[in-house]
Design a protein around this motif. Structure first.
Motif, PDB file in Angstrom:
ATOM      1  N   VAL A 152       0.844  -1.195   0.000  1.00 10.00           N
ATOM      2  CA  VAL A 152       0.000   0.000   0.000  1.00 10.00           C
ATOM      3  C   VAL A 152       0.879   1.244   0.000  1.00 10.00           C
ATOM      4  O   VAL A 152       0.576   2.220  -0.689  1.00 10.00           O
ATOM      5  CB  VAL A 152      -0.956  -0.015   1.216  1.00 10.00           C
ATOM      6  CG1 VAL A 152      -1.626   1.330   1.414  1.00 10.00           C
ATOM      7  CG2 VAL A 152      -1.990  -1.103   1.053  1.00 10.00           C
ATOM      8  N   TYR A 192      -5.237  -0.901  -1.386  1.00  3.43           N
ATOM      9  CA  TYR A 192      -5.350  -1.407  -0.018  1.00  3.43           C
ATOM     10  C   TYR A 192      -6.136  -2.723   0.002  1.00  3.43           C
ATOM     11  O   TYR A 192      -5.754  -3.675   0.671  1.00  3.43           O
ATOM     12  CB  TYR A 192      -6.028  -0.361   0.866  1.00  3.43           C
ATOM     13  CG  TYR A 192      -6.271  -0.839   2.274  1.00  3.43           C
ATOM     14  CD1 TYR A 192      -5.229  -0.927   3.184  1.00  3.43           C
ATOM     15  CD2 TYR A 192      -7.542  -1.208   2.693  1.00  3.43           C
ATOM     16  CE1 TYR A 192      -5.443  -1.374   4.477  1.00  3.43           C
ATOM     17  CE2 TYR A 192      -7.772  -1.654   3.979  1.00  3.43           C
ATOM     18  CZ  TYR A 192      -6.722  -1.743   4.868  1.00  3.43           C
ATOM     19  OH  TYR A 192      -6.935  -2.191   6.143  1.00  3.43           O
ATOM     20  N   TYR A 239       1.720   2.903   8.499  1.00  2.00           N
ATOM     21  CA  TYR A 239       0.546   3.784   8.456  1.00  2.00           C
ATOM     22  C   TYR A 239       0.925   5.219   8.824  1.00  2.00           C
ATOM     23  O   TYR A 239       0.402   6.177   8.248  1.00  2.00           O
ATOM     24  CB  TYR A 239      -0.560   3.281   9.384  1.00  2.00           C
ATOM     25  CG  TYR A 239      -1.414   2.202   8.783  1.00  2.00           C
ATOM     26  CD1 TYR A 239      -2.527   2.525   8.017  1.00  2.00           C
ATOM     27  CD2 TYR A 239      -1.131   0.857   8.990  1.00  2.00           C
ATOM     28  CE1 TYR A 239      -3.336   1.548   7.469  1.00  2.00           C
ATOM     29  CE2 TYR A 239      -1.920  -0.129   8.436  1.00  2.00           C
ATOM     30  CZ  TYR A 239      -3.023   0.220   7.676  1.00  2.00           C
ATOM     31  OH  TYR A 239      -3.817  -0.754   7.133  1.00  2.00           O
ATOM     32  N   ILE A 290      -6.075   6.472   3.144  1.00  2.00           N
ATOM     33  CA  ILE A 290      -6.035   5.211   2.403  1.00  2.00           C
ATOM     34  C   ILE A 290      -6.931   5.303   1.165  1.00  2.00           C
ATOM     35  O   ILE A 290      -6.531   4.939   0.068  1.00  2.00           O
ATOM     36  CB  ILE A 290      -6.483   4.030   3.296  1.00  2.00           C
ATOM     37  CG1 ILE A 290      -5.538   3.860   4.499  1.00  2.00           C
ATOM     38  CG2 ILE A 290      -6.595   2.752   2.510  1.00  2.00           C
ATOM     39  CD1 ILE A 290      -4.142   3.439   4.160  1.00  2.00           C
ATOM     40  N   TYR A 335      -5.469   4.623  -2.421  1.00  2.00           N
ATOM     41  CA  TYR A 335      -5.128   3.208  -2.372  1.00  2.00           C
ATOM     42  C   TYR A 335      -6.287   2.237  -2.494  1.00  2.00           C
ATOM     43  O   TYR A 335      -6.116   1.057  -2.293  1.00  2.00           O
ATOM     44  CB  TYR A 335      -4.361   2.907  -1.081  1.00  2.00           C
ATOM     45  CG  TYR A 335      -3.169   3.791  -0.909  1.00  2.00           C
ATOM     46  CD1 TYR A 335      -2.166   3.810  -1.872  1.00  2.00           C
ATOM     47  CD2 TYR A 335      -3.052   4.607   0.189  1.00  2.00           C
ATOM     48  CE1 TYR A 335      -1.061   4.618  -1.733  1.00  2.00           C
ATOM     49  CE2 TYR A 335      -1.943   5.424   0.341  1.00  2.00           C
ATOM     50  CZ  TYR A 335      -0.958   5.415  -0.619  1.00  2.00           C
ATOM     51  OH  TYR A 335       0.128   6.214  -0.468  1.00  2.00           O
TER      52      TYR A 335
END
Length: 195
Positions: A80, A86, A128, A190, A194
């Motif tokens: 990712v 993701y 992250y 995200i 992603y």
């Protein structure tokens, strides 16, 4: 993305022959027994590796497992951070977990301070955090750090419950749950790039 649908395909990707033999031995033993109950000497005997060779490479058996799991994360979920989907990364990782239920149940059952769960938490937090920072979130702010810590902790707990409970839920259900647990601030980072 370099995904792998089984743990054994991942083992083949370990380029170092000694590391591969050690992880193959550990994998075979963990299909039968929790990691905490496997003596390092049993791993070495099965792999045909000397004690000195092992300890030049790894601190202990947990370090061996964690180093191998890092390879799995790099080839699946952490793609990712390279801009891959993701959802695709999630499915790739959880397909590997599902391919070896006894192994991962035993891996997640460890109570050692260097256990896989703690390792995954730290690695996930760092990845992250980088993604969130890249997308403008100030990760020096206590709120953002706590938000991320809460998400990683909760997501990891759901994964452990799923693994220890026999992996009955579908990957679609698990993905939906993981995504719904994601705070809006993280989901935005995200989702924008992603999904």
């Amino acid at each position: 993305m370099q995904g792998s649908s089984s743990l054994f395909q991942l083992l083949d990707a370990i380029s170092d022959a000694t590391g591969r033999r050690l992880m193959e031995a550990l994998t075979e033993l963990m299909e039968e027994c929790p990691l905490d109950r496997i003596p390092t000497s049993a791993i070495l005997k099965r792999a045909g590796v000397s004690r000195s060779t092992f300890y030049r490479r790894y601190r202990d058996k947990y370090d061996l497992l964690n180093a191998s799991y890092q390879e799995l994360l790099n080839r699946t979920l952490f793609q990712v951070s390279e801009g891959n989907s993701y959802k695709k990364a999630f499915f790739s990782l959880y397909s590997v977990l599902r391919s070896s239920p006894a192994f991962f149940k035993n891996a997640f059952s460890s109570e050692d301070q260097n256990n896989l769960r703690s390792y995954i938490y730290k690695q996930s937090y760092d990845v992250y955090k980088d993604i969130m920072s890249t997308h403008g979130m100030d990760m020096e702010q206590p709120y953002n750090r706590l938000l991320l810590a809460g998400y990683i902790t909760g997501s990891l707990e759901v994964t452990c419950i799923w693994v220890k409970g026999g992996m009955k839920e579908s990957l679609d259900t698990l993905f939906k749950l993981s995504y719904q647990l994601m705070p809006d601030e993280i989901r935005t980072c995200i989702s924008l790039y992603y999904m």
